[in-house]
Design an enzyme around this catalytic site. Structure first.
Site, PDB file in Angstrom:
ATOM      1  N   LYS A 141     -14.145 -66.224  22.268  1.00 30.01           N
ATOM      2  CA  LYS A 141     -13.874 -66.014  23.819  1.00 30.01           C
ATOM      3  C   LYS A 141     -14.951 -66.196  24.755  1.00 30.01           C
ATOM      4  CE  LYS A 141     -10.641 -62.164  22.213  1.00 30.01           C
ATOM      5  NZ  LYS A 141     -10.395 -60.877  22.353  1.00 30.01           N
ATOM      6  N   LYS A 173      -7.151 -65.472   9.644  1.00 30.75           N
ATOM      7  CA  LYS A 173      -6.646 -64.460  10.384  1.00 30.75           C
ATOM      8  C   LYS A 173      -5.405 -64.143   9.688  1.00 30.75           C
ATOM      9  CE  LYS A 173      -9.704 -65.274  14.333  1.00 30.75           C
ATOM     10  NZ  LYS A 173      -9.725 -65.090  15.741  1.00 30.75           N
ATOM     11  N   ASP A 224     -11.550 -55.509  10.985  1.00 30.75           N
ATOM     12  CA  ASP A 224     -11.025 -55.538  12.284  1.00 30.75           C
ATOM     13  C   ASP A 224     -10.576 -54.194  12.672  1.00 30.75           C
ATOM     14  OD1 ASP A 224     -10.665 -56.591  14.894  1.00 30.75           O
ATOM     15  OD2 ASP A 224      -8.650 -56.913  14.318  1.00 30.75           O
TER      16      ASP A 224
END
Length: 291
Positions: A141, A173, A224
């Site tokens: 990001k 992912k 996560d």
């Protein structure tokens, strides 16, 4: 304890980065600085000062920017990238053709203020992790066009870089796992085609996914949005399956860093220094012209 102070990383001035510096100068100068005629034949001196405390980053860009405009201009760095600074501190000194000093000012300061803000924010979080053995990593990001520099700023703040791009390492992912038919199938497909030095990371949202990733031979597992309590239970189980696996936590709020660091993980990744940091307030001050 002061922020920063770690040895500064090296910024590689690739042809791509040099081209970007020219583009950023062109963005500001356009068809030409309309104030330049007032400075024809004049030389001057100037210096940078910080108005706030923080960690400095971006000084290494000033000389290359000036060299593009006028190779006669010179820079003397008083503070290295990655070093802590205090409000009112002088950072660097410049001398040369006045038109070049004026034309480079905004581009150079904008870059340094942005990068210093990231380095400062990174150093603040790294300080929380001091002594834990857990490293702080960045993410992808980043601001389009600034990735190399923003990741450099993270290193200047004491953090470490995650992937620079999709070709650095494979991170599977939730969309990969769903569309590939599960953890084992996704890992097998990537292993069959990736070059042998490439690392393979699986992002897991459940304990079952994390355990499946380790069993499938992932080099690392990104855990996560697990709570610290959940990780304290899960991490020993994953280590028992594969002692060398790298375990990383994400989705961590800054106030929770210490709690996550105590769970036995290796890394905490966060986009916060890049996406949420304010610019460090720097300014350029001019002395009288030399001639």
């Amino acid at each position: 304890m002061p922020l920063g102070g770690a040895s500064a990383p090296v910024l590689s001035f690739t042809p791509a980065l040099e081209a970007q510096l020219r583009q950023w100068l062109d963005e500001d100068i356009g068809r030409g600085d309309l104030t330049a005629p007032a400075l024809v034949g004049r030389s001057g001196r100037a210096h940078w000062v910080t108005r706030t405390d923080g960690v400095f980053c971006g000084g290494v860009l000033v000389a290359p920017l000036l060299a593009i405009l006028d190779p006669r201009a010179s820079v003397r760095l008083l503070v290295g990238d990655g070093e802590p600074v205090l409000a009112g501190q002088r950072l660097l000194e410049l001398e040369g053709p006045a038109a070049a000093l004026v034309a480079a000012e905004r581009t150079a300061l904008n870059l340094a203020m942005r990068l210093s803000g990231i380095a400062t924010a990174t150093a603040t979080l790294v300080q929380v992790l001091a002594g834990s053995g857990v490293r702080l990593a960045d993410t992808r990001k980043t601001t389009p066009g600034l990735r190399v520099l923003e990741k450099y700023a993270v290193r200047c703040g004491g953090g470490c870089n995650h992937r620079l791009g999709l070709d650095d390492a494979a991170m599977l992912k939730e969309n990969h796992l769903a569309w590939a038919g599960g953890v084992a199938a996704a890992v097998a497909a990537v292993r069959a085609s990736a070059p042998w030095p490439a690392r393979l990371i699986v992002e897991a949202e459940t304990a079952a996914e994390a355990e499946a990733a380790v069993r499938a031979g992932a080099d690392a597992v990104l855990l996560d949005d697990f709570t610290p309590a959940a990780l304290a239970d899960l991490v020993p189980r994953l280590r028992a399956l594969a002692p060398a696996v790298v375990l990383e936590a994400s989705g961590v709020r800054p106030e929770q860093l210490a709690a996550y660091a105590a769970t036995g993980i290796d890394l905490i990744s966060t986009s916060a220094p890049v996406t949420r940091s304010p610019w460090l307030d720097l300014s350029m001050r001019f002395a009288a012209t030399l001639a």
